[in-house]
Design a protein around this motif. Structure first.
Motif, short mmCIF file in Angstrom:
data_model
loop_
_atom_site.label_atom_id
_atom_site.label_comp_id
_atom_site.label_asym_id
_atom_site.label_seq_id
_atom_site.Cartn_x
_atom_site.Cartn_y
_atom_site.Cartn_z
N VAL A 1 24.76 48.91 66.55
CA VAL A 1 24.24 49.49 67.80
C VAL A 1 25.27 49.35 68.91
CG1 VAL A 1 22.51 49.21 69.61
CG2 VAL A 1 21.80 49.21 67.22
N LEU A 2 25.89 48.19 69.03
CA LEU A 2 26.91 47.97 70.07
C LEU A 2 28.12 48.88 69.84
CD1 LEU A 2 26.77 44.09 70.50
CD2 LEU A 2 25.96 45.84 72.09
N GLN A 3 28.50 49.06 68.59
CA GLN A 3 29.62 49.93 68.28
C GLN A 3 29.30 51.37 68.68
OE1 GLN A 3 30.64 50.08 64.13
NE2 GLN A 3 32.62 51.04 64.51
N LYS A 4 28.11 51.83 68.36
CA LYS A 4 27.72 53.20 68.71
C LYS A 4 27.60 53.37 70.22
CE LYS A 4 25.74 54.48 64.36
NZ LYS A 4 24.80 55.31 63.66
N LEU A 5 27.10 52.35 70.91
CA LEU A 5 27.04 52.42 72.37
C LEU A 5 28.45 52.48 72.96
CD1 LEU A 5 24.18 49.91 73.26
CD2 LEU A 5 24.17 52.38 73.58
N GLY A 6 29.37 51.74 72.36
CA GLY A 6 30.76 51.80 72.81
C GLY A 6 31.34 53.19 72.60
N ASN A 7 31.03 53.80 71.46
CA ASN A 7 31.51 55.16 71.20
C ASN A 7 30.93 56.14 72.22
OD1 ASN A 7 32.96 54.31 68.99
ND2 ASN A 7 31.38 54.88 67.50
N ILE A 8 29.66 56.00 72.51
CA ILE A 8 29.00 56.87 73.50
C ILE A 8 29.65 56.69 74.86
CG2 ILE A 8 26.85 57.28 74.76
CD1 ILE A 8 25.38 56.61 72.12
N GLU A 9 29.90 55.44 75.25
CA GLU A 9 30.53 55.17 76.55
C GLU A 9 31.93 55.79 76.60
OE1 GLU A 9 31.37 51.40 79.53
OE2 GLU A 9 31.09 51.03 77.39
N GLY A 10 32.68 55.67 75.51
CA GLY A 10 34.02 56.27 75.48
C GLY A 10 33.98 57.77 75.62
N LYS A 11 33.05 58.41 74.94
CA LYS A 11 32.90 59.86 75.03
C LYS A 11 32.47 60.27 76.43
CE LYS A 11 31.98 60.57 70.14
NZ LYS A 11 31.02 61.00 69.13
N GLN A 12 31.60 59.48 77.03
CA GLN A 12 31.13 59.78 78.38
C GLN A 12 32.31 59.68 79.37
OE1 GLN A 12 28.23 57.04 79.91
NE2 GLN A 12 27.62 58.42 81.57
N ASP A 13 33.15 58.67 79.19
CA ASP A 13 34.32 58.53 80.06
C ASP A 13 35.27 59.73 79.90
OD1 ASP A 13 33.38 56.12 81.03
OD2 ASP A 13 34.64 54.88 79.72
N MET A 14 35.47 60.17 78.67
CA MET A 14 36.33 61.33 78.43
C MET A 14 35.75 62.58 79.08
SD MET A 14 37.73 60.72 74.49
CE MET A 14 36.86 62.14 73.97
N MET A 15 34.44 62.75 78.97
CA MET A 15 33.78 63.91 79.57
C MET A 15 33.89 63.86 81.10
SD MET A 15 30.43 64.13 77.07
CE MET A 15 29.52 65.18 78.16
N HIS A 16 33.79 62.66 81.66
CA HIS A 16 33.89 62.49 83.10
C HIS A 16 35.30 62.86 83.58
CE1 HIS A 16 32.85 60.98 87.03
NE2 HIS A 16 33.90 60.18 87.02
N GLU A 17 36.33 62.44 82.86
CA GLU A 17 37.70 62.78 83.22
C GLU A 17 37.93 64.28 83.10
OE1 GLU A 17 40.26 61.11 84.56
OE2 GLU A 17 38.77 59.53 84.84
N GLU A 18 37.40 64.89 82.06
CA GLU A 18 37.54 66.33 81.87
C GLU A 18 36.86 67.08 83.02
OE1 GLU A 18 38.73 69.90 80.30
OE2 GLU A 18 39.34 67.89 79.68
N LEU A 19 35.71 66.60 83.44
CA LEU A 19 34.99 67.21 84.56
C LEU A 19 35.82 67.13 85.83
CD1 LEU A 19 32.44 68.49 85.75
CD2 LEU A 19 31.54 66.18 86.07
N ARG A 20 36.42 65.99 86.09
CA ARG A 20 37.27 65.85 87.29
C ARG A 20 38.44 66.81 87.23
NH1 ARG A 20 37.74 59.83 89.68
NH2 ARG A 20 35.53 59.41 89.76
N SER A 21 39.05 66.93 86.06
CA SER A 21 40.17 67.84 85.89
C SER A 21 39.74 69.28 86.15
CB SER A 21 40.73 67.70 84.47
OG SER A 21 41.71 68.67 84.23
N GLN A 22 38.59 69.65 85.63
CA GLN A 22 38.08 71.01 85.83
C GLN A 22 37.74 71.26 87.30
OE1 GLN A 22 34.87 71.41 83.03
NE2 GLN A 22 36.24 71.72 81.30
N GLN A 23 37.23 70.25 87.98
CA GLN A 23 36.91 70.41 89.40
C GLN A 23 38.18 70.65 90.20
OE1 GLN A 23 34.71 66.77 90.10
NE2 GLN A 23 32.74 67.83 89.95
#
Length: 80
Positions: A10-32
């Motif tokens: 569960v902790l590993q999957k939460l870490g993966n989700i957090e990593g993907k969320q961070d990548m999506m957030h950076e991509e959103l900033r770049s697109q903005q």
């Protein structure tokens, strides 16, 4: 599967989700940032198009006046 293995998974999957969320957030900033640049470019293009439109209207008005004057002169020469 023991409780420890379950918690680790569960902790590993939460870490993966957090990593993907961070990548999506950076991509959103770049697109903005890209959108802000495109908005600036679009505004400049619109202003340039408006300016060109006014110049074309002026040229057409001058050509119309010159054409009318030439037609008047030609008519006066042909039919005195």
């Amino acid at each position: 599967m023991g409780e420890y293995d379950f918690q680790r998974e569960v902790l590993q999957k939460l870490g993966n989700i957090e990593g993907k969320q961070d990548m999506m957030h950076e991509e959103l900033r770049s697109q903005q940032d890209d959108i802000k640049g495109l908005r600036t470019d679009a505004t400049k293009a619109l202003e340039s198009a408006k300016s060109a439109h006014h110049r074309i209207n002026l040229v057409m008005a001058i050509l119309g006046a010159v054409g009318s004057a030439l037609i008047y002169i030609v008519i006066k020469i042909i039919w005195p």
